[in-house]
Scaffold this motif. Sequence first.
Motif, PDB file in Angstrom:
ATOM      1  N   ARG A 178      -3.313   5.632  -1.303  1.00 35.91           N
ATOM      2  CA  ARG A 178      -2.320   4.991  -0.436  1.00 35.91           C
ATOM      3  C   ARG A 178      -2.858   4.923   1.004  1.00 35.91           C
ATOM      4  O   ARG A 178      -2.781   3.898   1.644  1.00 35.91           O
ATOM      5  CB  ARG A 178      -0.996   5.757  -0.475  1.00 35.91           C
ATOM      6  CG  ARG A 178       0.063   5.160   0.431  1.00 35.91           C
ATOM      7  CD  ARG A 178       1.432   5.790   0.269  1.00 35.91           C
ATOM      8  NE  ARG A 178       1.405   7.228   0.463  1.00 35.91           N
ATOM      9  CZ  ARG A 178       1.777   8.116  -0.456  1.00 35.91           C
ATOM     10  NH1 ARG A 178       2.199   7.727  -1.639  1.00 35.91           N
ATOM     11  NH2 ARG A 178       1.741   9.403  -0.177  1.00 35.91           N
ATOM     12  N   GLN A 190      -5.705   2.304   1.180  1.00 37.56           N
ATOM     13  CA  GLN A 190      -5.224   0.920   1.072  1.00 37.56           C
ATOM     14  C   GLN A 190      -4.356   0.500   2.248  1.00 37.56           C
ATOM     15  O   GLN A 190      -4.255  -0.687   2.549  1.00 37.56           O
ATOM     16  CB  GLN A 190      -4.447   0.739  -0.240  1.00 37.56           C
ATOM     17  CG  GLN A 190      -5.292   0.882  -1.478  1.00 37.56           C
ATOM     18  CD  GLN A 190      -6.410  -0.141  -1.540  1.00 37.56           C
ATOM     19  OE1 GLN A 190      -6.213  -1.312  -1.236  1.00 37.56           O
ATOM     20  NE2 GLN A 190      -7.590   0.300  -1.917  1.00 37.56           N
ATOM     21  N   ALA A 246       0.827  -1.210   0.000  1.00 36.36           N
ATOM     22  CA  ALA A 246       0.000   0.000   0.000  1.00 36.36           C
ATOM     23  C   ALA A 246       0.860   1.258   0.000  1.00 36.36           C
ATOM     24  O   ALA A 246       0.512   2.255  -0.643  1.00 36.36           O
ATOM     25  CB  ALA A 246      -0.930  -0.006   1.211  1.00 36.36           C
ATOM     26  N   LEU A 247       1.987   1.202   0.684  1.00 36.92           N
ATOM     27  CA  LEU A 247       2.862   2.377   0.751  1.00 36.92           C
ATOM     28  C   LEU A 247       3.492   2.712  -0.599  1.00 36.92           C
ATOM     29  O   LEU A 247       3.958   3.837  -0.792  1.00 36.92           O
ATOM     30  CB  LEU A 247       3.957   2.174   1.799  1.00 36.92           C
ATOM     31  CG  LEU A 247       3.484   2.134   3.247  1.00 36.92           C
ATOM     32  CD1 LEU A 247       4.671   1.927   4.183  1.00 36.92           C
ATOM     33  CD2 LEU A 247       2.704   3.388   3.615  1.00 36.92           C
ATOM     34  N   ARG A 248       3.483   1.770  -1.521  1.00 38.02           N
ATOM     35  CA  ARG A 248       4.058   2.018  -2.861  1.00 38.02           C
ATOM     36  C   ARG A 248       3.064   2.679  -3.816  1.00 38.02           C
ATOM     37  O   ARG A 248       3.424   3.038  -4.930  1.00 38.02           O
ATOM     38  CB  ARG A 248       4.581   0.709  -3.447  1.00 38.02           C
ATOM     39  CG  ARG A 248       5.823   0.180  -2.708  1.00 38.02           C
ATOM     40  CD  ARG A 248       6.488  -0.960  -3.452  1.00 38.02           C
ATOM     41  NE  ARG A 248       5.687  -2.174  -3.453  1.00 38.02           N
ATOM     42  CZ  ARG A 248       5.706  -3.100  -2.507  1.00 38.02           C
ATOM     43  NH1 ARG A 248       6.475  -2.956  -1.466  1.00 38.02           N
ATOM     44  NH2 ARG A 248       4.962  -4.181  -2.602  1.00 38.02           N
ATOM     45  N   ILE A 249       1.828   2.863  -3.391  1.00 37.83           N
ATOM     46  CA  ILE A 249       0.818   3.505  -4.240  1.00 37.83           C
ATOM     47  C   ILE A 249       1.136   4.995  -4.318  1.00 37.83           C
ATOM     48  O   ILE A 249       1.368   5.647  -3.298  1.00 37.83           O
ATOM     49  CB  ILE A 249      -0.602   3.266  -3.675  1.00 37.83           C
ATOM     50  CG1 ILE A 249      -0.911   1.757  -3.703  1.00 37.83           C
ATOM     51  CG2 ILE A 249      -1.638   4.071  -4.445  1.00 37.83           C
ATOM     52  CD1 ILE A 249      -2.196   1.377  -3.003  1.00 37.83           C
ATOM     53  N   GLU A 250       1.160   5.528  -5.535  1.00 35.57           N
ATOM     54  CA  GLU A 250       1.551   6.931  -5.721  1.00 35.57           C
ATOM     55  C   GLU A 250       0.508   7.918  -5.227  1.00 35.57           C
ATOM     56  O   GLU A 250       0.851   8.908  -4.586  1.00 35.57           O
ATOM     57  CB  GLU A 250       1.867   7.187  -7.201  1.00 35.57           C
ATOM     58  CG  GLU A 250       3.191   6.557  -7.594  1.00 35.57           C
ATOM     59  CD  GLU A 250       3.643   6.988  -8.974  1.00 35.57           C
ATOM     60  OE1 GLU A 250       3.378   8.146  -9.358  1.00 35.57           O
ATOM     61  OE2 GLU A 250       4.258   6.162  -9.640  1.00 35.57           O
TER      62      GLU A 250
END
Length: 160
Positions: free
Chosen positions: A62, A65, A53-57
């Motif tokens: 983010r 998620q 989730a932390l990789r969602i821009e």
Amino acid sequence: MSVAFTKEDSAETAAETMLPERTVPEGPNLVTAEGLAALERQLEAARVAYEAALRIEDVNERRRQAANPYRDLRYFDERLRTAQVIEAPQEAGVVAFGSTVTFERDDGRVQTYRIVGEDEADPKAGTVSFSSPVARALMGKSVGDVVTVGGREVEVVKVG
């Protein structure tokens, strides 16, 4: 886009990401060795989901998620920190934490459950929590003992 719309969207997102904590059951956190391993797997799964989730821009997506996995991380971390592993019962024939007990209800139904910790209990899979009414009633009993659970009698027919 107006500033008011942006703030409303941010407020909505913030509300979606402020989830209530998962309820931690009262009392000791007793677990079987298998239950401890399951907690470790669940903590790792939550960690993987949170990192993904932390990789969602998009910052709002983010946050949305990450909310559930982050809550799960806190819960499973606490459950592992407080876990008290209880070894399999040494005395066969007496119902204890970790025992598999078969009992017959007064209506003739025969049921078998293993008595386990709160987080590993799944009656459909044949496990019940040590704090459940049926487990509390059966603890310390032996084959032939009759106890009352929910106003109905059950007889212990096998302890393993």
